[in-house]
Write an enzyme that holds these catalytic residues in place. Sequence first.
Site, short mmCIF file in Angstrom:
data_model
loop_
_atom_site.label_atom_id
_atom_site.label_comp_id
_atom_site.label_asym_id
_atom_site.label_seq_id
_atom_site.Cartn_x
_atom_site.Cartn_y
_atom_site.Cartn_z
N LYS A 164 0.83 -1.22 0.00
CA LYS A 164 0.00 0.00 0.00
C LYS A 164 0.85 1.25 0.00
CE LYS A 164 -4.26 -1.62 2.17
NZ LYS A 164 -5.24 -1.36 3.25
N LYS A 178 -5.23 -11.04 -6.47
CA LYS A 178 -6.49 -11.22 -5.72
C LYS A 178 -7.48 -10.16 -6.18
CE LYS A 178 -5.73 -8.18 -1.91
NZ LYS A 178 -5.84 -7.74 -0.58
N LYS A 234 -10.59 -3.89 -4.73
CA LYS A 234 -11.22 -2.65 -5.21
C LYS A 234 -10.20 -1.76 -5.90
CE LYS A 234 -10.59 -1.29 -0.54
NZ LYS A 234 -10.99 -1.99 0.65
P1 TYM Z 1 -10.66 -5.25 3.84
O1 TYM Z 1 -11.61 -4.15 4.12
O2 TYM Z 1 -9.62 -5.02 2.79
O3 TYM Z 1 -11.43 -6.57 3.43
C1 TYM Z 1 -12.49 -7.11 4.20
C2 TYM Z 1 -12.43 -8.62 4.20
O4 TYM Z 1 -12.52 -9.14 2.86
C3 TYM Z 1 -11.47 -10.07 2.66
N1 TYM Z 1 -11.08 -10.05 1.22
C4 TYM Z 1 -11.00 -11.13 0.44
N2 TYM Z 1 -11.22 -12.43 0.69
C5 TYM Z 1 -11.05 -13.30 -0.35
N3 TYM Z 1 -10.68 -12.92 -1.60
C6 TYM Z 1 -10.45 -11.62 -1.88
N4 TYM Z 1 -10.10 -11.25 -3.11
C7 TYM Z 1 -10.61 -10.66 -0.85
N5 TYM Z 1 -10.45 -9.31 -0.78
C8 TYM Z 1 -10.76 -8.96 0.49
C9 TYM Z 1 -10.35 -9.60 3.55
O5 TYM Z 1 -9.42 -10.63 3.82
C10 TYM Z 1 -11.10 -9.16 4.78
O6 TYM Z 1 -11.37 -10.25 5.62
N6 TYM Z 1 -7.39 -4.94 7.61
C11 TYM Z 1 -8.71 -5.38 7.25
C12 TYM Z 1 -9.82 -4.75 8.05
C13 TYM Z 1 -9.73 -4.90 9.53
C14 TYM Z 1 -9.95 -6.08 10.28
C15 TYM Z 1 -9.82 -5.71 11.64
C16 TYM Z 1 -10.22 -7.41 9.93
C17 TYM Z 1 -9.49 -3.90 10.43
N7 TYM Z 1 -9.55 -4.40 11.68
C18 TYM Z 1 -9.96 -6.64 12.67
C19 TYM Z 1 -10.34 -8.34 10.97
C20 TYM Z 1 -10.22 -7.96 12.30
C21 TYM Z 1 -8.95 -5.03 5.79
O7 TYM Z 1 -8.37 -4.12 5.27
O8 TYM Z 1 -9.95 -5.75 5.19
#
Ligand code: TYM
Length: 330
Positions: free
Chosen positions: A112, A195, A198
């Site tokens: 990032k 993967k 967005k």
């Molecule tokens: P974020 O907002 O990028 O994504 C949310 C969730 O979607 C999953 N994900 C995917 N799973 C499978 N294939 C994909 N292509 C794919 N793209 C996204 C992510 O693994 C995630 O589970 N850092 C985290 C947010 C966060 C969080 C937390 C998660 C903040 N605090 C505490 C768990 C616990 C994030 O950026 O997810």
Amino acid sequence: MPRVLSGIQPTADSFHLGNYLGALRNWVAMQQEYQTFFSIVDLHAITVPTDPDELRNRTRLSYAQLLAFGLDPERSCIFVQSQVPQHAELAWVMQCLTGFGEASRMTQFKDKSAREGGESASVGLFTYPVLQAADILLYQADRVPVGEDQRQHLELTRDLSQRFNGRYGNTFVVPEAYIVKDTARVVDLQNPLAKMSKSLPAGCLFLLDDPKAMEKKIKRAVTDSVGEVHFDPVNQPGVSNLLVVVAAMSDRSVADVTDEFGGGGYGPLKQAAADVILPFARDFADRVEALMADRAELDRIMDDGARRARNVAEVTIADVYDKVGLRRSK
Ligand code: TYM
């Protein structure tokens, strides 16, 4: 009941198929057997430059989407992170326990920050995984349902909880990642080696997108030159992704779907994907629209979730402050 916490960023106008299959679908299912906490993590969203009005709108829209997927505010505590100040408070304590080198090894930060122009990436982006650890530890979560890309952050969370417990006495549950193998990494429809994300909109299936646009993306999904459907994620990653998506969206096993389409051409498999995704997306969009239409009610549910989250989070942070030797006002 064991506890679950997970979070998602309000950084797009729609969640995508990877979010749904990798994480959100499991959140909905886990409501039955766990005490569940789910958060729209808007403090994480501001680690990169963000327009305030856009953030406000996306936070509300993201919350509505969680309800539309089937999260039930009676069963789950669903809250917006910025309404629970204990997240920032615990994050600071945890930052003081995190090594600079340890944080520097986080691969998502490297990716990032490269996108944000290297040196001009914010310090918030650098400490982001520590805030994520605080999110999880505040609620004493046993399991954290996420996609594969979050595994390293979960390892850091485990390390930090053990470090705190070792230094100050047993305080935190050491959480485990809950990653469902088949759908842990839904890939980009245009580049099956990446993967779905967005940040690569061309190959990303946003569930609130126009149905025609979605259909086009599915039909144009990149496959390979083998010419026949096989489940072979190494040599046929695009086709294997479609098999996984069809299986997950229709609650079938990948083996079962592969039996049906294996050896055939790519057209029928893409059609099957469109047939399971489009009606689901249409229903989903209708539910989101209805929820967004009653803004006062949505705000009431959000505020109620935040109140419940604060009550749980305060118990943990009061204990942490006490153990660390900080004063907490009553
Ligand atoms: P974020 O907002 O990028 O994504 C949310 C969730 O979607 C999953 N994900 C995917 N799973 C499978 N294939 C994909 N292509 C794919 N793209 C996204 C992510 O693994 C995630 O589970 N850092 C985290 C947010 C966060 C969080 C937390 C998660 C903040 N605090 C505490 C768990 C616990 C994030 O950026 O997810």
